[in-house]
Design a protein around this motif. Structure first.
Motif, PDB file in Angstrom:
ATOM      1  N   GLY A  70     -13.819 -17.055  -0.266  1.00  0.00           N
ATOM      2  CA  GLY A  70     -13.925 -15.709  -0.321  1.00  0.00           C
ATOM      3  C   GLY A  70     -15.066 -15.239   0.371  1.00  0.00           C
ATOM      4  N   SER A  71     -15.323 -15.303   1.750  1.00  0.00           N
ATOM      5  CA  SER A  71     -16.461 -14.876   2.377  1.00  0.00           C
ATOM      6  C   SER A  71     -16.299 -14.456   3.835  1.00  0.00           C
ATOM      7  CB  SER A  71     -17.498 -16.123   2.388  1.00  0.00           C
ATOM      8  OG  SER A  71     -18.598 -16.095   3.253  1.00  0.00           O
ATOM      9  N   TRP A  93     -10.071 -15.296   5.393  1.00  0.00           N
ATOM     10  CA  TRP A  93     -10.215 -14.760   4.264  1.00  0.00           C
ATOM     11  C   TRP A  93      -9.772 -13.100   4.296  1.00  0.00           C
ATOM     12  CZ3 TRP A  93     -10.701 -13.905  -0.504  1.00  0.00           C
ATOM     13  CH2 TRP A  93     -11.534 -12.936  -1.007  1.00  0.00           C
ATOM     14  N   LEU A  97      -7.257 -11.549   1.778  1.00  0.00           N
ATOM     15  CA  LEU A  97      -7.864 -10.456   0.661  1.00  0.00           C
ATOM     16  C   LEU A  97      -6.753  -9.413   0.479  1.00  0.00           C
ATOM     17  CD1 LEU A  97      -9.197  -7.898   1.787  1.00  0.00           C
ATOM     18  CD2 LEU A  97     -10.873  -9.469   2.664  1.00  0.00           C
ATOM     19  N   LEU A 114     -14.278 -15.268 -11.107  1.00  0.00           N
ATOM     20  CA  LEU A 114     -13.904 -15.889  -9.436  1.00  0.00           C
ATOM     21  C   LEU A 114     -14.864 -17.107  -9.203  1.00  0.00           C
ATOM     22  CD1 LEU A 114     -13.703 -12.219  -7.959  1.00  0.00           C
ATOM     23  CD2 LEU A 114     -11.845 -13.793  -8.619  1.00  0.00           C
ATOM     24  N   MET A 117     -16.613 -17.195  -4.162  1.00  0.00           N
ATOM     25  CA  MET A 117     -17.083 -15.766  -3.745  1.00  0.00           C
ATOM     26  C   MET A 117     -18.350 -16.121  -3.150  1.00  0.00           C
ATOM     27  SD  MET A 117     -14.277 -14.188  -4.270  1.00  0.00           S
ATOM     28  CE  MET A 117     -15.167 -12.661  -3.166  1.00  0.00           C
ATOM     29  N   ASP A 118     -18.978 -14.929  -2.198  1.00  0.00           N
ATOM     30  CA  ASP A 118     -20.080 -15.087  -1.429  1.00  0.00           C
ATOM     31  C   ASP A 118     -20.848 -13.811  -1.858  1.00  0.00           C
ATOM     32  OD1 ASP A 118     -21.969 -15.839  -0.122  1.00  0.00           O
ATOM     33  OD2 ASP A 118     -21.011 -15.463   1.834  1.00  0.00           O
ATOM     34  N   ASP A 122     -17.780  -9.141  -0.742  1.00  0.00           N
ATOM     35  CA  ASP A 122     -16.698  -9.872  -0.822  1.00  0.00           C
ATOM     36  C   ASP A 122     -15.956  -9.613  -2.032  1.00  0.00           C
ATOM     37  OD1 ASP A 122     -17.080 -11.169   1.805  1.00  0.00           O
ATOM     38  OD2 ASP A 122     -18.607 -12.397   0.928  1.00  0.00           O
ATOM     39  N   VAL A 123     -16.672  -9.625  -3.051  1.00  0.00           N
ATOM     40  CA  VAL A 123     -15.985  -9.274  -4.418  1.00  0.00           C
ATOM     41  C   VAL A 123     -15.446  -7.947  -4.308  1.00  0.00           C
ATOM     42  CG1 VAL A 123     -16.515  -9.135  -6.775  1.00  0.00           C
ATOM     43  CG2 VAL A 123     -17.539 -10.823  -5.475  1.00  0.00           C
ATOM     44  N   SER A 136     -23.321 -11.780 -10.689  1.00  0.00           N
ATOM     45  CA  SER A 136     -23.705 -13.013  -9.712  1.00  0.00           C
ATOM     46  C   SER A 136     -24.994 -13.311  -9.389  1.00  0.00           C
ATOM     47  CB  SER A 136     -22.841 -12.581  -8.584  1.00  0.00           C
ATOM     48  OG  SER A 136     -23.300 -11.687  -7.687  1.00  0.00           O
ATOM     49  N   ASP A 146     -20.663 -17.707  -6.044  1.00  0.00           N
ATOM     50  CA  ASP A 146     -19.634 -18.909  -6.331  1.00  0.00           C
ATOM     51  C   ASP A 146     -18.924 -18.726  -7.615  1.00  0.00           C
ATOM     52  OD1 ASP A 146     -18.338 -21.265  -5.519  1.00  0.00           O
ATOM     53  OD2 ASP A 146     -19.589 -22.298  -6.772  1.00  0.00           O
TER      54      ASP A 146
END
Length: 334
Positions: A70-71, A93, A97, A114, A117-118, A122-123, A136, A146
């Motif tokens: 997810g990046s 992605w 998404l 999640l 993720m990056d 992205d989130v 995060s 991540d």
């Protein structure tokens, strides 16, 4: 000329040895710690939180989902250097998404863990950050999600949060694992209080590495630092990709199912779920929702959503796992 060449070889050798020593003795982690990232925050004092704790809560909807790469950054690098391929032949992605966002919204989770993720952006592409609070890892402008976790801002207030790094030095940030030059993995946690009831609990999300050399010690560390909090009076909810099925010794170790009562129980077990397709059973899955602590925990629902994209192609190489949990005062502990 020969002397000059020898000096170059000696210099390069010394630089290589210095680099190896830098990596071997966690030089990067110390730089991360002292340049603003800090050492891992101490875990909450479970005993003090447990005093006068009421466990009666409305249902809490929990979702765990490894979205697979997810990046936007990884997508851009893959497009530039690998003709868009990130390794598994999945769609980019940016293509996946919109439907991932719809799928998450359909569960309306109160707590969301999640994996893969990056950056925060992205989130934000799949979860409305106006409704959710994101936790995060940040080091200056660097963001590493991540094991990103989110909770509904309207329902919960955060009391504390931090990360525990899955490596030989778990209190040092950005650990490269137990095996040299592994992926950076961590346990992400937040101490939450439900605004309406005052119910206080720990929400944890993690992503174990897929190499056995890293998974085995990660399981032991997770039991010692996280699962054991349930014995000290702290309710805990865990989401994660553990790269471990529920029928293994490693799973029994990090959940403490060798004890009575277990440190953590799978939401599938708590829901007394009827038999499901073997492929969807926790004995054959590596993503889990777990819960435990001094309260009685019930799961009103447990499910896995294996639906692909509308095109029929995979949405991810993992399926979302969902549970609706309730914590109830346990007469035995009163």
């Amino acid at each position: 000329m020969l002397l000059w060449f020898k000096r170059i070889i000696i210099t390069l050798t010394l630089l290589l040895l210095a680099l190896l020593a830098f990596l071997r003795f966690q030089g990067w982690q110390y730089i991360a710690a002292y340049s603003g990232g800090g050492f891992a925050r101490s875990l909450p004092d479970a005993a003090s939180i447990a005093k006068n704790q009421s466990c009666d809560t409305p249902p809490i909807q929990v979702l765990s989902y490894n979205v697979m790469y997810g990046s936007a950054f990884i997508e851009a690098m893959a497009a530039r250097f690998r003709n868009g391929e990130t390794g598994k032949g999945e769609l980019p992605w940016s293509v996946r998404l919109p439907e991932i966002r719809e799928r998450i919204a359909s569960f309306s989770p109160d707590l969301l863990g999640l994996q893969e993720m990056d950056a925060d952006s992205d989130v934000a592409a799949i979860v409305p950050l106006g409704q959710y609070t994101l936790v995060s890892y940040h080091l200056g402008n660097f963001q590493y999600g991540d094991s990103a976790l989110l909770f509904k801002t309207e329902r919960f207030e955060p009391l504390d949060a931090g990360q525990l790094w899955l490596g030989n030095t778990p209190d040092l940030p950005m650990s490269l694992g137990y095996r040299p030059l592994s992926m950076i993995r961590y346990v992400n946690w937040v101490l939450l209080r439900e605004k309406a009831s005052g119910f206080t609990f720990m929400f944890v999300n993690t992503h174990f590495d897929n190499a056995a050399a890293n998974k085995e010690p990660s399981a032991t560390l997770f039991r010692q630092r996280i699962a054991s909090l349930t014995t000290k009076g702290l309710p805990v909810i865990v989401t994660g990709d553990f790269n471990t099925t529920a029928n293994t010794e490693r799973y029994r170790r990090f959940t403490g199912t060798d004890l009575q009562p277990p440190l953590l129980e799978n939401a599938y077990v708590l829901a007394h779920s009827p038999p499901v397709d073997a492929v969807l059973h926790p004995d054959h899955r590596i993503d889990h929702i777990l819960a435990g602590g001094p309260c009685k925990v019930e799961a009103e629902q447990w499910s896995i959503d294996p639906r692909p994209l509308k095109s029929g192609l995979p949405m991810s190489d993992h399926d979302p796992v969902f549970a609706r949990l309730r914590f109830i005062d346990n007469p035995v502990s009163q």
